[in-house]
Design a protein around this motif. Structure first.
Motif, PDB file in Angstrom:
ATOM      1  N   PRO A  51       0.637  -1.129   0.266  1.00  0.00           N
ATOM      2  CA  PRO A  51      -0.008  -0.006   0.075  1.00  0.00           C
ATOM      3  C   PRO A  51       0.789   1.332  -0.095  1.00  0.00           C
ATOM      4  O   PRO A  51       0.170   2.248  -0.404  1.00  0.00           O
TER       5      PRO A  51
ATOM      6  N   LEU B 186       3.702   1.992  -1.553  1.00  0.00           N
ATOM      7  CA  LEU B 186       4.624   2.043  -2.942  1.00  0.00           C
ATOM      8  C   LEU B 186       3.827   2.188  -4.062  1.00  0.00           C
ATOM      9  O   LEU B 186       2.717   1.748  -4.204  1.00  0.00           O
ATOM     10  N   THR B 187       4.312   3.061  -4.971  1.00  0.00           N
ATOM     11  CA  THR B 187       3.365   3.358  -6.066  1.00  0.00           C
ATOM     12  C   THR B 187       3.324   2.258  -7.045  1.00  0.00           C
ATOM     13  O   THR B 187       4.357   1.323  -6.970  1.00  0.00           O
TER      14      THR B 187
ATOM     15  N   ARG C  27       6.684   1.935  -9.125  1.00  0.00           N
ATOM     16  CA  ARG C  27       7.674   1.267  -8.284  1.00  0.00           C
ATOM     17  C   ARG C  27       7.627   0.030  -8.072  1.00  0.00           C
ATOM     18  O   ARG C  27       8.632  -0.866  -8.191  1.00  0.00           O
TER      19      ARG C  27
ATOM     20  N   GLU D  91      16.584   3.145 -15.302  1.00  0.00           N
ATOM     21  CA  GLU D  91      15.168   3.434 -14.605  1.00  0.00           C
ATOM     22  C   GLU D  91      14.183   3.892 -15.702  1.00  0.00           C
ATOM     23  O   GLU D  91      13.069   3.531 -15.626  1.00  0.00           O
TER      24      GLU D  91
ATOM     25  N   ARG E 139      10.622   2.145 -16.811  1.00  0.00           N
ATOM     26  CA  ARG E 139       9.542   2.764 -16.715  1.00  0.00           C
ATOM     27  C   ARG E 139       8.779   2.695 -18.153  1.00  0.00           C
ATOM     28  O   ARG E 139       7.597   2.714 -17.688  1.00  0.00           O
TER      29      ARG E 139
ATOM     30  N   THR F 174       2.456   6.537 -11.339  1.00  0.00           N
ATOM     31  CA  THR F 174       2.599   7.046  -9.816  1.00  0.00           C
ATOM     32  C   THR F 174       1.547   6.928  -8.773  1.00  0.00           C
ATOM     33  O   THR F 174       1.654   7.771  -7.837  1.00  0.00           O
TER      34      THR F 174
ATOM     35  N   TYR G  74      -0.934   5.006  -6.301  1.00  0.00           N
ATOM     36  CA  TYR G  74      -0.778   4.144  -5.116  1.00  0.00           C
ATOM     37  C   TYR G  74      -2.076   2.910  -5.604  1.00  0.00           C
ATOM     38  O   TYR G  74      -3.077   3.299  -5.999  1.00  0.00           O
TER      39      TYR G  74
ATOM     40  N   HIS H 148      -4.163   1.872  -3.535  1.00  0.00           N
ATOM     41  CA  HIS H 148      -5.665   2.042  -3.311  1.00  0.00           C
ATOM     42  C   HIS H 148      -6.399   3.058  -4.029  1.00  0.00           C
ATOM     43  O   HIS H 148      -7.539   3.290  -3.879  1.00  0.00           O
TER      44      HIS H 148
ATOM     45  N   THR I  12       9.842  13.343 -16.626  1.00  0.00           N
ATOM     46  CA  THR I  12       9.292  12.121 -16.056  1.00  0.00           C
ATOM     47  C   THR I  12       9.087  12.196 -14.633  1.00  0.00           C
ATOM     48  O   THR I  12      10.044  12.368 -13.660  1.00  0.00           O
ATOM     49  N   PRO I  13       8.077  11.840 -13.906  1.00  0.00           N
ATOM     50  CA  PRO I  13       7.719  12.020 -12.709  1.00  0.00           C
ATOM     51  C   PRO I  13       8.384  10.914 -11.810  1.00  0.00           C
ATOM     52  O   PRO I  13       8.706   9.687 -12.548  1.00  0.00           O
ATOM     53  N   PRO I  14       8.896  11.068 -10.526  1.00  0.00           N
ATOM     54  CA  PRO I  14       9.675  10.184  -9.942  1.00  0.00           C
ATOM     55  C   PRO I  14       8.608   9.139  -9.413  1.00  0.00           C
ATOM     56  O   PRO I  14       7.425   9.286  -8.893  1.00  0.00           O
ATOM     57  N   LEU I  15       9.246   7.963  -9.245  1.00  0.00           N
ATOM     58  CA  LEU I  15       8.408   6.691  -9.048  1.00  0.00           C
ATOM     59  C   LEU I  15       8.478   6.445  -7.470  1.00  0.00           C
ATOM     60  O   LEU I  15       7.822   5.785  -6.997  1.00  0.00           O
ATOM     61  N   GLN I  16       9.629   7.189  -6.759  1.00  0.00           N
ATOM     62  CA  GLN I  16       9.706   6.887  -5.512  1.00  0.00           C
ATOM     63  C   GLN I  16       8.733   7.326  -4.447  1.00  0.00           C
ATOM     64  O   GLN I  16       8.148   6.649  -3.604  1.00  0.00           O
ATOM     65  N   HIS I  17       8.312   8.347  -4.841  1.00  0.00           N
ATOM     66  CA  HIS I  17       7.127   9.276  -3.932  1.00  0.00           C
ATOM     67  C   HIS I  17       5.947   9.436  -4.839  1.00  0.00           C
ATOM     68  O   HIS I  17       6.204   9.806  -5.906  1.00  0.00           O
ATOM     69  N   GLY I  18       4.883   9.645  -4.416  1.00  0.00           N
ATOM     70  CA  GLY I  18       3.695   9.804  -5.361  1.00  0.00           C
ATOM     71  C   GLY I  18       3.573  11.470  -5.440  1.00  0.00           C
ATOM     72  O   GLY I  18       4.470  12.210  -4.842  1.00  0.00           O
TER      73      GLY I  18
ATOM     74  N   ASP J 227      12.821  -2.748   1.269  1.00  0.00           N
ATOM     75  CA  ASP J 227      11.903  -1.653   0.387  1.00  0.00           C
ATOM     76  C   ASP J 227      10.420  -1.792   0.691  1.00  0.00           C
ATOM     77  O   ASP J 227       9.557  -0.932   0.370  1.00  0.00           O
TER      78      ASP J 227
ATOM     79  N   LEU K 228       4.462   8.891   5.156  1.00  0.00           N
ATOM     80  CA  LEU K 228       4.593   7.522   4.875  1.00  0.00           C
ATOM     81  C   LEU K 228       3.604   6.492   4.530  1.00  0.00           C
ATOM     82  O   LEU K 228       3.937   5.826   3.497  1.00  0.00           O
TER      83      LEU K 228
ATOM     84  N   PRO L 297       0.348   6.812   1.903  1.00  0.00           N
ATOM     85  CA  PRO L 297      -0.387   7.396   1.114  1.00  0.00           C
ATOM     86  C   PRO L 297      -1.849   7.293   1.189  1.00  0.00           C
ATOM     87  O   PRO L 297      -2.538   8.267   0.603  1.00  0.00           O
TER      88      PRO L 297
END
Lengths: 331, 353
Positions: free
Chosen positions: A109, A111-112, A115, A129, A133, A153, A155, A157, B2-8, B268, B346, B348
């Motif tokens: 939940p 992580l996108t 990702r 990367e 992608r 991007t 999530y 949910h 490109t939007p980062p994948l790590q964080h929304g 991860d 932390l 989303p």
């Protein structure tokens, strides 16, 4: 046996769980083979060892409490049960992928989706990367997620159940595996969504040309998707047949009973559906005799004391039963 | 780009949620400000007589003290005191009531004058607060680091001897009475030549800076150790059980089926999820311990906020208490607000509710 075509062979697989209540005999000597590109359905009621068998093949059973007591899983000339953990990591997700029952809980939940998709690619391939992608976008489009580029991007949910299962499928197929194990992937979904997912998987299987093991307790699903069917009961394979053979002439009393409990469009509707009397056996006891004997209408004395082996009776039709259900006589 | 994948992305929805939480935090602080004023006015007794308990005080002197602290003014308009029977005159200028002066001074950052020290409450609390932050900061950071590391390790080695050893020591550390542990450490420190009270050796201020710092660290050692031991166990147990819960989740199995290594899964997929309960716990602890390290500060005579409030109770130093309460309330509210912020970063799923 033809070595080129048999790319997965499971021999005498036995898995047990050591719990505080005692030892659970979950899988009791399962053997089967799978050809390249073939679809095998594994059918049985909850707790019959379908999932445990498949998780044992990929060594996903947590040890302890689980233990793979014996057996051989030969995948492309390698015994998976003898591989080191790091060798096994190269098989999982890359050559043999798995999708699970509940897409609601099988995605992380926090992580996108992007990702989680690229993670598989970057573990098993040397894509950077940006490449991974792009590949992720292609994958999401492939499994029919609209506006795939923007949804990377998001999530989990933010996706519906059916969409999440599509994401899970995209993830499993990311490295174009040669075998996909689907553990009841439609059970947690609405009926209309179920049909969509089944159609999707059938199409993708064609595209990739992979073999597939489809675990289900829904015999209706099996007819449309599988080449061959394995029926499991209490950790044993009780019958194995081509899908048409199984529906036309089931040889095991359990299969017969299952089919009688299934509503069918080509049958008269004035007959009530039959249910199977009794309950599945307690897996905490070491199996002795035929596991289905207490619920079987053809039961003979021999059934209680001796467990029948799975033998080939007709062409590629195997059954584990002392009784010939057509005549009612002992074999 | 490109939007980062790590964080929304950081959607508008989340800004709205944060704004809402901030609004609530402000509202709660306002409520505390009002409550805090009346809380000390309903206490029985005459503050003017409490400070100096000399029976020979003339009524004129008492009146002079009352005027000096503004106690001669009505509490709010229409009420002379909080006794509802004694209705005062409503003709009083509302700007000349105790409540209005209190609010006005608060806005100027003036918390009043301590009865006991006869110094501004703001100055006293300021000094004490830094000492407390020093002690709690050091203690919390150590407790979190040790607790999290051991908790992770215990969960990773679940149901082995290592896990059981960690579990038992965590439980013991958590259940030790704070004052008892502090006293034991005090005895131990005495036998090992460690300073056991205060924050500096008298006369230290004339020494070079580095020596002063060394002296401070020595004084800090025992109270920090006590604080760390008490909180470490709690963090360890929570971290352990939280990680065990997460490791049993379906998505961990799915990650394993993807061919990720055990380390990748832990780093991860498990860590971020298992930190969630810890964030809440840290926020609550930080908020409360600003005023709550009373036992440790008392045993080690550490000149912190907890000790100041404890002493102010005995001395009936109402302005100091009032300021202290306000400071603690604001700390708790702020800590919770920060926890909300961290949580929404932390997880989303935490969005507008």
């Amino acid at each position: 046996m033809d070595a080129i075509h048999t790319f997965l062979e499971v021999k005498d697989l036995k898995t047990r769980f050591h719990t505080p209540e005692g030892t659970v005999y979950a899988v009791n000597g399962v053997s089967f083979t799978l050809k390249e590109g073939e679809t095998l359905a594994v059918v049985g009621e909850s707790g019959c060892g379908k999932s445990v068998t498949m998780m044992s093949i990929l060594r996903l059973i947590s040890i302890p409490p689980g233990e793979i007591v014996s057996g051989e899983v030969t995948y492309r000339d390698r015994n998976l049960l003898k591989l080191s953990e790091s060798e096994m990591e190269h098989v999982r997700g890359k050559e043999v992928a798995m999708i699970f029952q509940d897409p609601m809980t099988s995605l992380n939940p926090v992580l996108t989706v992007g990702r989680q998709l690229t993670e598989t690619l970057r573990t098993h391939t040397n894509m950077d990367e940006e490449q991974s992608r792009q590949r992720a976008v292609t994958l999401l489009e492939w499994v029919g997620i609209p506006d795939a580029g923007k949804r990377l991007t998001d999530y989990p949910h933010q996706f519906s159940g059916g969409m999440r299962q599509r994401v899970m499928i995209a993830m499993a197929l990311a490295c174009t595996p040669s075998l996909l194990i689907a553990d009841e992937p439609t059970t947690a979904l609405d009926v209309t969504i179920q049909a969509q997912i089944i159609e999707l998987v059938k199409k993708l299987k064609q595209d990739v040309g992979m073999a597939m093991i489809w675990i289900t307790h829904d015999l209706g699903v099996v007819a449309g998707i599988a080449d061959r069917v394995i029926v499991m009961y209490a950790g044993f394979i009780v019958e194995e047949a081509e899908v048409d053979d199984l529906y036309d002439s089931p040889l095991h009393p359990y299969t017969t009973a299952l089919l009688q409990a299934l509503p069918r469009a080509d049958r008269r509707r004035d007959k009530n559906l039959k249910s199977i009397q009794g309950v599945p056996p307690n897996l905490l006891a070491e199996p002795r005799g035929c596991p289905f004997a207490p619920r079987c209408e053809f039961v003979k004395e021999r059934c209680v004391n001796e467990n029948p082996l799975l033998i080939e009776t007709e062409n590629r039709h195997k059954v584990a039963c002392w009784v010939n259900v057509k005549t009612g006589a002992l074999r | 780009m490109t939007p980062p994948l790590q964080h929304g992305t950081f959607p508008l929805q989340r800004w709205r949620m944060l704004l809402k939480r901030f609004g609530w935090a402000l509202f709660t602080i306002l409520f505390v400000v009002v409550l805090n004023f009346f809380l000390f006015r309903v206490l029985p007794g005459d503050p003017a007589r409490q400070g100096i308990r000399d029976p020979r005080l003339t009524p004129e002197t008492i009146q002079a003290i009352r005027v000096r602290f503004g106690l001669d003014k009505p509490i709010i308009n229409c009420f002379e005191s909080l006794n509802p029977v004694k209705v005062g005159s409503c003709g009083v200028n509302p700007l000349d009531t105790q409540f209005f002066i209190y609010v006005k001074n608060l806005l100027k950052g003036d918390l009043g004058q301590s009865f006991y020290y006869n110094r501004p409450v703001k100055d006293i609390l300021g000094e004490r607060l830094w000492n407390t932050i020093l002690l709690i900061g050091a203690g919390q950071i150590l407790a979190i680091l040790i607790g999290v590391v051991f908790g992770l390790f215990a969960a990773w080695k679940a149901r082995t001897a290592i896990d059981y050893a960690a579990l038992i020591s965590g439980l013991v550390a958590w259940s030790l009475p704070t004052f008892w542990l502090a006293i034991i450490l005090l005895f131990w420190g005495t036998n090992h030549g460690l300073p056991i009270g205060g924050k500096a050796t008298p006369g230290m201020s004339s020494y070079p800076f580095m020596q002063q710092m060394g002296d401070l660290l020595q004084h800090l050692f025992l109270p920090t150790l006590a604080y760390t031991i008490i909180y470490m166990g709690e963090y360890m147990l929570i971290m352990r059980s939280s990680l065990l819960d997460v490791l049993a989740e379906d998505y961990i199995l799915a990650a394993k089926a993807k061919g990720l290594s055990a380390f990748q899964i832990l780093k991860d997929h498990a860590l971020k999820n298992s930190m969630l309960p810890l964030v809440t716990l840290i926020a609550i602890n930080l908020g409360f311990t600003v005023g709550g390290a009373v036992q440790i500060e008392t045993v080690f005579s550490w000149p912190g906020l907890g000790g100041a409030i404890f002493e102010a109770v005995g001395r009936k130093d109402y302005p100091l208490l009032q300021g202290g309460f306000l400071l603690i309330a604001i700390s708790v509210i702020l800590a919770n607000f920060i926890a909300d912020l961290t949580y929404s970063y932390l997880d989303p799923r935490v969005q507008a509710d």
